[in-house]
Design a protein around this motif. Structure first.
Motif, mmCIF file in Angstrom:
data_model
loop_
_atom_site.group_PDB
_atom_site.id
_atom_site.type_symbol
_atom_site.label_atom_id
_atom_site.label_comp_id
_atom_site.label_asym_id
_atom_site.label_seq_id
_atom_site.Cartn_x
_atom_site.Cartn_y
_atom_site.Cartn_z
ATOM 1 N N UNK A 9 0.702 -1.265 -0.034
ATOM 2 C CA UNK A 9 -0.045 -0.027 -0.158
ATOM 3 C C UNK A 9 0.808 1.119 -0.074
ATOM 4 N N UNK A 10 1.912 1.044 0.762
ATOM 5 C CA UNK A 10 2.917 2.330 0.723
ATOM 6 C C UNK A 10 3.371 2.879 -0.728
ATOM 7 N N UNK A 11 3.732 1.583 -1.435
ATOM 8 C CA UNK A 11 3.982 1.902 -2.848
ATOM 9 C C UNK A 11 3.052 2.445 -3.784
ATOM 10 N N UNK A 12 1.835 2.196 -3.435
ATOM 11 C CA UNK A 12 0.761 2.768 -4.366
ATOM 12 C C UNK A 12 0.348 4.277 -3.922
ATOM 13 N N UNK A 13 1.068 4.993 -2.925
ATOM 14 C CA UNK A 13 0.825 6.134 -2.502
ATOM 15 C C UNK A 13 1.907 6.979 -2.847
ATOM 16 N N UNK A 14 1.699 8.380 -3.304
ATOM 17 C CA UNK A 14 2.478 9.336 -3.636
ATOM 18 C C UNK A 14 3.350 9.517 -2.147
ATOM 19 N N UNK A 15 4.804 9.675 -2.228
ATOM 20 C CA UNK A 15 5.676 10.044 -1.417
ATOM 21 C C UNK A 15 6.258 11.208 -1.690
ATOM 22 N N UNK A 16 6.909 12.216 -0.556
ATOM 23 C CA UNK A 16 7.847 13.241 -0.875
ATOM 24 C C UNK A 16 8.961 12.739 -1.817
ATOM 25 N N UNK A 17 9.464 11.847 -1.705
ATOM 26 C CA UNK A 17 10.477 11.469 -2.478
ATOM 27 C C UNK A 17 10.332 10.438 -3.942
ATOM 28 N N UNK A 65 7.123 9.348 -6.781
ATOM 29 C CA UNK A 65 5.476 9.287 -7.058
ATOM 30 C C UNK A 65 4.817 7.833 -6.951
ATOM 31 N N UNK A 66 3.863 7.785 -6.680
ATOM 32 C CA UNK A 66 3.157 6.546 -6.465
ATOM 33 C C UNK A 66 3.556 5.636 -7.741
ATOM 34 N N UNK A 67 3.281 4.183 -7.454
ATOM 35 C CA UNK A 67 3.637 3.318 -8.415
ATOM 36 C C UNK A 67 2.447 2.465 -9.002
ATOM 37 N N UNK A 109 6.016 -6.465 -8.977
ATOM 38 C CA UNK A 109 7.197 -6.777 -9.287
ATOM 39 C C UNK A 109 8.221 -6.499 -8.329
ATOM 40 N N UNK A 110 8.092 -5.410 -7.724
ATOM 41 C CA UNK A 110 8.996 -5.041 -6.719
ATOM 42 C C UNK A 110 9.079 -5.818 -5.513
#
Length: 50
Positions: A6-14, A16-18, A25-26
């Motif tokens: 779920x964290x990979x699916x969200x935008x982060x300051x560092x 963009x969401x994937x 895959x990751x």
């Protein structure tokens, strides 16, 4: 592992969401390193059927 997904699916300051496919895959790449391969398999099945 689900929190990672779920964290990979969200935008982060560092970064963009994937897209879901890239996130899976990751996680799959780290199967048996950081994540239980059986759980990764189940996550992949759930995401594919979503």
């Amino acid at each position: 592992m689900l929190d990672t997904y779920y964290s990979l699916l969200e935008d982060r300051p560092y970064r963009s969401k994937l897209p879901k496919t890239k996130a899976i895959e990751l996680i799959d790449n780290y199967s048996d390193v950081f994540f239980n391969p059986k759980l990764v398999k189940v996550l992949k099945e759930v995401v594919e059927n979503d």
